[in-house]
Design a protein around this motif. Sequence first.
Motif, PDB file in Angstrom:
ATOM      1  N   GLN A   1       0.841  -1.176   0.000  1.00 45.64           N
ATOM      2  CA  GLN A   1       0.000   0.000   0.000  1.00 45.64           C
ATOM      3  C   GLN A   1       0.888   1.243   0.000  1.00 45.64           C
ATOM      4  O   GLN A   1       1.791   1.368   0.812  1.00 45.64           O
ATOM      5  N   VAL A   2       0.597   2.152  -0.907  1.00 44.22           N
ATOM      6  CA  VAL A   2       1.403   3.365  -1.026  1.00 44.22           C
ATOM      7  C   VAL A   2       1.072   4.320   0.105  1.00 44.22           C
ATOM      8  O   VAL A   2      -0.091   4.613   0.374  1.00 44.22           O
ATOM      9  N   GLN A   3       2.112   4.817   0.759  1.00 40.77           N
ATOM     10  CA  GLN A   3       1.941   5.835   1.788  1.00 40.77           C
ATOM     11  C   GLN A   3       2.929   6.962   1.532  1.00 40.77           C
ATOM     12  O   GLN A   3       4.105   6.711   1.247  1.00 40.77           O
ATOM     13  N   LEU A   4       2.436   8.182   1.629  1.00 36.84           N
ATOM     14  CA  LEU A   4       3.257   9.365   1.447  1.00 36.84           C
ATOM     15  C   LEU A   4       3.229  10.173   2.734  1.00 36.84           C
ATOM     16  O   LEU A   4       2.155  10.403   3.303  1.00 36.84           O
ATOM     17  N   VAL A   5       4.394  10.619   3.166  1.00 36.95           N
ATOM     18  CA  VAL A   5       4.497  11.409   4.385  1.00 36.95           C
ATOM     19  C   VAL A   5       5.303  12.657   4.102  1.00 36.95           C
ATOM     20  O   VAL A   5       6.481  12.568   3.714  1.00 36.95           O
ATOM     21  N   GLU A   6       4.689  13.820   4.301  1.00 35.33           N
ATOM     22  CA  GLU A   6       5.386  15.089   4.134  1.00 35.33           C
ATOM     23  C   GLU A   6       6.049  15.505   5.439  1.00 35.33           C
ATOM     24  O   GLU A   6       5.578  15.162   6.529  1.00 35.33           O
ATOM     25  N   SER A   7       7.114  16.258   5.311  1.00 34.47           N
ATOM     26  CA  SER A   7       7.802  16.819   6.468  1.00 34.47           C
ATOM     27  C   SER A   7       8.518  18.091   6.049  1.00 34.47           C
ATOM     28  O   SER A   7       8.644  18.376   4.847  1.00 34.47           O
ATOM     29  N   GLY A   8       8.988  18.844   7.038  1.00 29.66           N
ATOM     30  CA  GLY A   8       9.774  20.034   6.750  1.00 29.66           C
ATOM     31  C   GLY A   8       9.032  21.347   6.902  1.00 29.66           C
ATOM     32  O   GLY A   8       9.625  22.413   6.760  1.00 29.66           O
ATOM     33  N   GLY A   9       7.747  21.278   7.177  1.00 27.84           N
ATOM     34  CA  GLY A   9       7.000  22.514   7.370  1.00 27.84           C
ATOM     35  C   GLY A   9       7.393  23.213   8.659  1.00 27.84           C
ATOM     36  O   GLY A   9       8.117  22.669   9.488  1.00 27.84           O
ATOM     37  N   GLY A  10       6.892  24.429   8.821  1.00 24.26           N
ATOM     38  CA  GLY A  10       7.194  25.170  10.036  1.00 24.26           C
ATOM     39  C   GLY A  10       6.816  26.621   9.915  1.00 24.26           C
ATOM     40  O   GLY A  10       6.148  27.034   8.962  1.00 24.26           O
ATOM     41  N   LEU A  11       7.271  27.396  10.883  1.00 19.43           N
ATOM     42  CA  LEU A  11       7.012  28.830  10.930  1.00 19.43           C
ATOM     43  C   LEU A  11       8.279  29.565  10.518  1.00 19.43           C
ATOM     44  O   LEU A  11       9.347  29.350  11.117  1.00 19.43           O
ATOM     45  N   VAL A  12       8.182  30.403   9.505  1.00 17.18           N
ATOM     46  CA  VAL A  12       9.318  31.189   9.049  1.00 17.18           C
ATOM     47  C   VAL A  12       8.893  32.639   8.850  1.00 17.18           C
ATOM     48  O   VAL A  12       7.697  32.930   8.766  1.00 17.18           O
ATOM     49  N   GLN A  13       9.890  33.512   8.748  1.00 17.63           N
ATOM     50  CA  GLN A  13       9.609  34.918   8.497  1.00 17.63           C
ATOM     51  C   GLN A  13       9.623  35.194   6.991  1.00 17.63           C
ATOM     52  O   GLN A  13      10.232  34.431   6.224  1.00 17.63           O
ATOM     53  N   PRO A  14       8.967  36.232   6.559  1.00 20.49           N
ATOM     54  CA  PRO A  14       9.004  36.584   5.134  1.00 20.49           C
ATOM     55  C   PRO A  14      10.428  36.716   4.623  1.00 20.49           C
ATOM     56  O   PRO A  14      11.296  37.275   5.313  1.00 20.49           O
ATOM     57  N   GLY A  15      10.648  36.165   3.437  1.00 21.52           N
ATOM     58  CA  GLY A  15      11.972  36.209   2.838  1.00 21.52           C
ATOM     59  C   GLY A  15      12.829  34.990   3.125  1.00 21.52           C
ATOM     60  O   GLY A  15      13.859  34.788   2.472  1.00 21.52           O
TER      61      GLY A  15
ATOM     62  N   GLY B   1      -0.156  16.032   4.618  1.00 21.42           N
ATOM     63  CA  GLY B   1       0.075  17.468   4.622  1.00 21.42           C
ATOM     64  C   GLY B   1       1.034  17.921   5.708  1.00 21.42           C
ATOM     65  O   GLY B   1       1.186  17.267   6.745  1.00 21.42           O
ATOM     66  N   THR B   2       1.680  19.048   5.435  1.00 15.79           N
ATOM     67  CA  THR B   2       2.555  19.674   6.416  1.00 15.79           C
ATOM     68  C   THR B   2       2.289  21.182   6.381  1.00 15.79           C
ATOM     69  O   THR B   2       2.155  21.769   5.306  1.00 15.79           O
ATOM     70  N   GLN B   3       2.215  21.787   7.560  1.00 12.93           N
ATOM     71  CA  GLN B   3       1.839  23.201   7.661  1.00 12.93           C
ATOM     72  C   GLN B   3       3.057  24.095   7.440  1.00 12.93           C
ATOM     73  O   GLN B   3       4.112  23.900   8.046  1.00 12.93           O
ATOM     74  N   VAL B   4       2.870  25.082   6.582  1.00 15.14           N
ATOM     75  CA  VAL B   4       3.866  26.140   6.385  1.00 15.14           C
ATOM     76  C   VAL B   4       3.206  27.463   6.753  1.00 15.14           C
ATOM     77  O   VAL B   4       2.160  27.810   6.206  1.00 15.14           O
ATOM     78  N   THR B   5       3.829  28.168   7.679  1.00  9.10           N
ATOM     79  CA  THR B   5       3.307  29.467   8.098  1.00  9.10           C
ATOM     80  C   THR B   5       4.398  30.510   7.919  1.00  9.10           C
ATOM     81  O   THR B   5       5.518  30.339   8.409  1.00  9.10           O
ATOM     82  N   VAL B   6       4.067  31.565   7.188  1.00 10.26           N
ATOM     83  CA  VAL B   6       5.009  32.647   6.945  1.00 10.26           C
ATOM     84  C   VAL B   6       4.468  33.899   7.619  1.00 10.26           C
ATOM     85  O   VAL B   6       3.430  34.429   7.221  1.00 10.26           O
TER      86      VAL B   6
END
Length: 121
Positions: free
Chosen positions: A1-15, A114-119
């Motif tokens: 069974q195919v499983q996909l896992v995202e990682s690497g998201g986070g809170l960063v500042q503009p730029g 999914g992984t959350q990215v907040t800028v």
Amino acid sequence: QVQLVESGGGLVQPGESLTLSCTASGIHSGFFSTNVVNWFRQAPGKEREQVARIGSVATIYADSVKGRFTISRDNGKNILYLQMRNLQPEDTAVYYCRVDNWDGTKWNMYWGQGTQVTVSS
């Protein structure tokens, strides 16, 4: 069974920059190289939109991320990447990877969670 896992998201500042990863399991070696791979994102209150795609013919990007985002894949490790530079508040979203597999009779779409990215400053 195919499983996909995202990682690497986070809170960063503009730029600032982030690199997202999408790791596949339950698949054969070279899975990413033989299928269409995509990154999507969904911001609060908005529809999910395609950000980037490596297809059989070409690599495409949404106009809003051209020149800032780069999609790539490590076929040996079965990892899909999304390098994101010069991030802006409008890039805030949950980012999803998706693999489109043609099995000879139909398309199968596999999504990560999914992984959350907040800028934000």
